[in-house]
Design a protein around this motif. Structure first.
Motif, PDB file in Angstrom:
ATOM      1  N   THR A  15       0.810  -1.215   0.000  1.00 27.57           N
ATOM      2  CA  THR A  15       0.000   0.000   0.000  1.00 27.57           C
ATOM      3  C   THR A  15       0.846   1.270   0.000  1.00 27.57           C
ATOM      4  O   THR A  15       0.343   2.350  -0.279  1.00 27.57           O
ATOM      5  CB  THR A  15      -0.933   0.048   1.227  1.00 27.57           C
ATOM      6  N   LYS A  43      -1.334   2.813  -2.705  1.00 24.03           N
ATOM      7  CA  LYS A  43      -2.112   4.043  -2.486  1.00 24.03           C
ATOM      8  C   LYS A  43      -1.251   5.246  -2.080  1.00 24.03           C
ATOM      9  O   LYS A  43      -1.624   6.378  -2.323  1.00 24.03           O
ATOM     10  CB  LYS A  43      -3.151   3.820  -1.374  1.00 24.03           C
ATOM     11  N   ASN A  44      -0.123   4.992  -1.401  1.00 26.05           N
ATOM     12  CA  ASN A  44       0.675   6.074  -0.811  1.00 26.05           C
ATOM     13  C   ASN A  44       2.101   6.066  -1.329  1.00 26.05           C
ATOM     14  O   ASN A  44       2.734   5.010  -1.381  1.00 26.05           O
ATOM     15  CB  ASN A  44       0.731   5.921   0.710  1.00 26.05           C
TER      16      ASN A  44
END
Length: 181
Positions: A15, A43-44
């Motif tokens: 992630t 996501k990050n």
């Protein structure tokens, strides 16, 4: 390559990645062009730069990552130090410390789970002092390089990074004068 990156992101359900702005752009392109959905868990992005450029923000508009600066993550961690202790448990010797992947030249990359016990056993078998030095020339993802970096942190060993040109490695060694190999 990009296929290996997608494979690893998908297999680990990754992630978050800490990276440079240059590599962040590559990850943004990878996510935008990924029709397989294998990189969608990412996501990050935590960036090592001091600021997020307008150019990078524009590149990210379609990729949709949440962008963070490394210095801000560290500052937040310091602020939340006491809260963290209340909710997080320390790793055990059998918990996974990292995954070590093959290059995937003959097919999909293969992962080996490296536990904290495995890393600590290797680190505790190494010795050095603040007077020692070593030259880092292995890729940073290489398991032995990870051990050497851990050893340098544990013993205060000086670390020099070669300039990236294998033909000039001996020149780098003449400057650093490593005592450990």
């Amino acid at each position: 390559g990009q296929d290996a990156m997608k494979f690893v992101i998908n297999q680990t359900k990754l992630t978050c990645i800490s990276t440079s702005a240059v590599n962040a752009k590559k990850l943004m392109t990878l996510k935008i062009e990924d029709t397989t959905g294998k990189s969608q868990t990412l996501k990050n992005l935590i960036l090592f730069e001091d600021e997020i450029s307008k150019e990078l923000m524009a590149c990210n508009a379609k990729a949709g990552f949440s962008l963070h600066l490394f210095k801000d993550v560290i500052a937040l961690g310091q602020k939340l130090k006491n809260v963290r202790r209340a909710f997080l448990s320390l790793p055990t010797k059998d918990d996974v410390c990292m995954f070590s992947y093959t290059s995937g030249i003959t097919g999909e990359p293969k992962a080996v789970k490296i536990t904290h016990k495995m890393m600590m056993t290797r680190l505790l078998s190494m010795r050095g002092t603040e007077e020692d030095a070593y030259i880092s020339f292995l890729p940073s993802a290489h398991l032995f390089e990870q051990c050497l970096i851990g050893m340098s942190l544990k013993f205060g060993i000086q670390t020099g990074f070669f300039n990236g040109n294998p033909l000039k490695l001996f020149e780098d060694m003449a400057i650093l004068k490593p005592s450990l190999f």
